[in-house]
Design an enzyme around this catalytic site. Structure first.
Site, mmCIF file in Angstrom:
data_model
loop_
_atom_site.group_PDB
_atom_site.id
_atom_site.type_symbol
_atom_site.label_atom_id
_atom_site.label_comp_id
_atom_site.label_asym_id
_atom_site.label_seq_id
_atom_site.Cartn_x
_atom_site.Cartn_y
_atom_site.Cartn_z
ATOM 1 C CG ASN A 147 39.229 -41.479 160.500
ATOM 2 O OD1 ASN A 147 38.343 -41.773 159.924
ATOM 3 N ND2 ASN A 147 40.073 -42.382 160.575
ATOM 4 N N GLY B 53 33.564 -47.012 158.581
ATOM 5 C CA GLY B 53 33.504 -46.688 159.631
ATOM 6 C C GLY B 53 33.382 -47.842 160.873
ATOM 7 C CB SER B 54 32.336 -48.191 164.088
ATOM 8 O OG SER B 54 30.733 -48.083 164.037
ATOM 9 C CB THR C 138 28.184 -48.420 161.715
ATOM 10 O OG1 THR C 138 28.244 -47.684 162.973
ATOM 11 C CG2 THR C 138 27.002 -47.738 160.711
ATOM 12 C CD GLU D 70 38.015 -51.014 153.349
ATOM 13 O OE1 GLU D 70 38.758 -51.260 154.307
ATOM 14 O OE2 GLU D 70 38.210 -51.858 152.425
ATOM 15 C CB CYS E 180 41.085 -47.409 160.600
ATOM 16 S SG CYS E 180 41.598 -46.895 159.036
ATOM 17 C CD GLU F 105 37.573 -48.455 150.610
ATOM 18 O OE1 GLU F 105 38.226 -47.851 151.221
ATOM 19 O OE2 GLU F 105 36.555 -48.030 150.467
HETATM 20 P P1 NAD Z 1 30.413 -44.659 162.413
HETATM 21 O O1 NAD Z 1 30.308 -46.321 162.059
HETATM 22 O O2 NAD Z 1 29.782 -44.253 163.455
HETATM 23 O O3 NAD Z 1 29.932 -43.811 161.039
HETATM 24 C C1 NAD Z 1 30.519 -43.728 159.784
HETATM 25 C C2 NAD Z 1 29.482 -43.360 158.911
HETATM 26 O O4 NAD Z 1 28.473 -44.162 159.014
HETATM 27 C C3 NAD Z 1 28.823 -41.797 159.252
HETATM 28 O O5 NAD Z 1 28.733 -41.241 157.834
HETATM 29 C C4 NAD Z 1 27.562 -42.264 159.767
HETATM 30 O O6 NAD Z 1 26.807 -41.222 159.709
HETATM 31 C C5 NAD Z 1 27.127 -43.385 159.293
HETATM 32 N N1 NAD Z 1 26.190 -44.323 159.835
HETATM 33 C C6 NAD Z 1 26.181 -44.489 161.021
HETATM 34 N N2 NAD Z 1 25.100 -45.419 161.412
HETATM 35 C C7 NAD Z 1 24.625 -45.480 160.041
HETATM 36 C C8 NAD Z 1 23.482 -46.567 159.771
HETATM 37 N N3 NAD Z 1 22.533 -47.111 160.662
HETATM 38 N N4 NAD Z 1 23.134 -46.706 158.491
HETATM 39 C C9 NAD Z 1 23.988 -46.076 157.446
HETATM 40 N N5 NAD Z 1 24.975 -45.173 157.958
HETATM 41 C C10 NAD Z 1 25.355 -44.838 159.078
HETATM 42 O O7 NAD Z 1 31.994 -44.332 162.411
HETATM 43 P P2 NAD Z 1 32.977 -42.997 162.737
HETATM 44 O O8 NAD Z 1 32.675 -43.023 164.264
HETATM 45 O O9 NAD Z 1 32.430 -42.010 162.012
HETATM 46 O O10 NAD Z 1 34.119 -43.549 162.513
HETATM 47 C C11 NAD Z 1 35.229 -44.090 163.145
HETATM 48 C C12 NAD Z 1 35.253 -45.606 162.994
HETATM 49 O O11 NAD Z 1 35.853 -45.699 161.502
HETATM 50 C C13 NAD Z 1 36.342 -46.214 163.500
HETATM 51 O O12 NAD Z 1 35.958 -47.647 163.944
HETATM 52 C C14 NAD Z 1 37.460 -46.614 162.685
HETATM 53 O O13 NAD Z 1 38.439 -47.477 162.783
HETATM 54 C C15 NAD Z 1 36.723 -46.805 161.330
HETATM 55 N N6 NAD Z 1 37.669 -46.642 160.245
HETATM 56 C C16 NAD Z 1 37.800 -47.545 159.505
HETATM 57 C C17 NAD Z 1 38.685 -47.242 158.014
HETATM 58 C C18 NAD Z 1 39.120 -48.330 157.552
HETATM 59 O O14 NAD Z 1 39.688 -48.021 156.072
HETATM 60 N N7 NAD Z 1 38.989 -49.618 157.878
HETATM 61 C C19 NAD Z 1 39.311 -45.880 157.921
HETATM 62 C C20 NAD Z 1 38.931 -44.869 158.779
HETATM 63 C C21 NAD Z 1 37.931 -45.164 159.930
#
Ligand code: NAD
Length: 482
Positions: free
Chosen positions: A151, A227-228, A231, A249, A283, A462
């Site tokens: 994002n 990420g999510s 994950t 995060e 997020c 962080e």
């Molecule tokens: P995602 O979890 O699908 O992917 C994030 C990263 O993790 C990517 O690089 C992906 O390739 C990697 N990944 C996926 N599966 C994995 C695995 N099994 N092992 C290791 N790495 C793996 O998330 P997304 O769809 O890219 O991002 C959106 C999500 O991120 C939303 O839920 C959003 O709220 C969250 N987000 C959180 C913050 C925060 O600071 N809290 C900031 C930005 C986004």
């Protein structure tokens, strides 16, 4: 037009994946494949870690100003190449160029400079006793991995790797396979900045293959992930039994609390941003808007009227406020969430469908800003993160009611409170279950402050010293005087 082959950055070199396999990379505004991402596997990860192992002894023991000089050169190069990076980020992610110009790319160089400067000023504690002195050493963890989402691609990537490098670690970064392009350009800038070979490595690929190979690699000592929540749960299950340091995060379902005594116009202007900026893919977006009953009708009518006028268009056009959402699957997911809201009894007040943008964007993935009312807080729409330009409205009739609704979620990332009553603001700030509370503002960020989530929005913090502490191991040394 030939597609660009993105390369891994390993041991100072730009390399194809060992497998020779690639993943298509799409331009969200057009729906076309325009580049290919390395489908890296265990061997690429092992090669990156080999390179990092060689570099670690020198980098981790280098005088701090040597590390800082490299980071400052890198930050300068980001600034010098700002317009190119803006175009790259917008094309890869679908966000308006204006947004990348104002927010994403300036923040990348700021992240790097901030942590370089912080490393220069890092000090450690000492504790004296009558017959001995203790001092604390903060030493780099070693080889760490930083895994980031799509994002805010380069913004969040640099937010992680800057403290890791400044603290003396060697890094294996993995950007999202959905938005890899700015990290590829970043690897070229690392080379230009004179980053020593093997200190910073970038291995591209899917989460399931490349990501898992990073989690399983025994020589990687710490995992910093954004990420999510789904994950994050998987990552915790793989990493925790290996006793690696772990920072998570994760997602959010943030409440935006609007009281009748708020300063109305700034509230409305900022609420449009906190609802829809970056197509709602931040997020920290306030996707659950809670409004005091006495101004509910006025608020709803004003929000709907203004949301309906937001210009959704080609990310390259100067007047586009919203661009495309990041991918076809994500586009479909958001539309499915809107259908779910309808089936749960939600009343879609505006938007609720794909937006049509003509010309070169006729096959792109756009969504109209969407406002929904009439749903209870415990329905799926109000409990699951949608991560798109979709908000719901719920009325409340007292401070306690607002607080109860705000906290009734498994997430706890951030909250926004609009009121001119300072006692109410402080009372809520104390009781809201989340890592960040904004009062009469949204997304004001001081990089020194701790950043992270309660509950299923994350583990650890962080920002500022918190990040430097995560990327270091503390050691107490106790010396008896005689
Ligand atoms: P995602 O979890 O699908 O992917 C994030 C990263 O993790 C990517 O690089 C992906 O390739 C990697 N990944 C996926 N599966 C994995 C695995 N099994 N092992 C290791 N790495 C793996 O998330 P997304 O769809 O890219 O991002 C959106 C999500 O991120 C939303 O839920 C959003 O709220 C969250 N987000 C959180 C913050 C925060 O600071 N809290 C900031 C930005 C986004």
């Amino acid at each position: 037009m030939p597609v660009t082959h993105i390369k891994n950055y390993i041991g100072g070199k730009l390399l194809d994946p060992v497998s020779g396999n690639w993943i298509p990379n799409y331009e969200p505004a057009t729906g076309n494949v325009y580049s290919e991402v390395p489908d890296s596997g265990e061997q690429d990860v092992a090669n990156a870690v080999d390179a990092a192992e060689v570099a670690l002894e020198t980098w981790s023991r280098a005088p701090v100003d040597e590390r800082v000089d490299v980071l400052h050169r890198l930050a300068d190069l980001i600034d010098q190449n700002r317009e190119e990076l803006v175009a790259i980020e917008s094309r890869d992610n679908g966000k308006p160029e204006n947004l990348a110009r104002m927010i994403d790319i300036p923040r990348c160089s700021k992240n790097i400079r901030f942590f370089a400067n912080l490393a220069m000023g890092m000090a450690s504690e000492s504790h004296t006793m009558p017959d001995a002195i203790n001092y604390t050493l903060r030493q780099p963890v070693g080889i760490v991995t930083c895994i980031s989402p799509w994002n805010l691609p380069l913004y969040l990537f640099t937010w992680k790797i800057a403290p890791a490098l400044a603290a003396g670690n060697c890094v294996i970064g993995k950007p999202s396979e959905v938005t890899p392009m700015s990290a590829f350009r970043f690897s070229e800038l690392c080379i230009e900045a004179g980053m020593p070979d093997g200190v910073m490595n970038i291995v591209h690929g899917s989460g399931a293959v490349t990501g898992n190979a990073l989690l399983e690699e025994p020589r990687i000592a710490a995992v910093s992930f954004t990420g999510s929540t789904q994950t994050g749960k998987h990552i915790a299950s793989v990493v925790s039994p290996q006793f690696k340091k772990l920072s998570l995060e994760l997602g959010g379902k943030n409440p935006n609390l609007v009281f009748a005594d708020c300063n109305y116009e700034p509230m409305m202007e900022t609420t449009l941003k906190s609802s829809f900026a970056n197509q709602g893919q931040i997020c920290l977006c306030g996707s659950r808007i809670l409004v005091e009953q006495s101004i509910y009708d006025q608020f709803r009518d004003d929000l709907v009227q203004r949301a309906s006028q937001i210009k959704v268009g080609d990310p390259q056009a100067a007047d586009s406020v919203l661009g495309a959402v990041v991918s076809q699957p994500h586009h479909q997911k958001i539309l499915d969430c809107i259908e779910l809201a309808r089936s749960e009894g939600g009343n879609v007040l505006c938007g609720g469908a794909a937006a049509t943008v003509g010309g070169r964007c006729q096959n792109g993935w756009f969504i109209e800003p969407t406002v929904i009312e009439g749903l209870p807080n415990d329905c799926q729409t109000n409990q699951q993160e949608i991560f798109g330009p979709v908000v719901t409205l719920q009325p409340f009739d007292s401070d306690h009611h607002a607080l109860e609704l705000a906290n009734a979620t498994r997430y706890g990332l951030s909250a926004t409170v609009w009121t001119q009553d300072v006692s109410r603001a402080n009372w809520l700030a104390d009781r809201l279950q989340c890592g960040v509370v904004w009062v009469n503002c949204w997304l004001i960020r001081d990089l020194r402050t701790p950043f992270g989530g309660f509950k299923q929005s994350g583990v650890g913090r962080e920002g500022g010293l918190e990040a430097m502490r995560f990327f270091t191991e503390t050691k107490n040394v106790c010396i008896k005087y005689l």
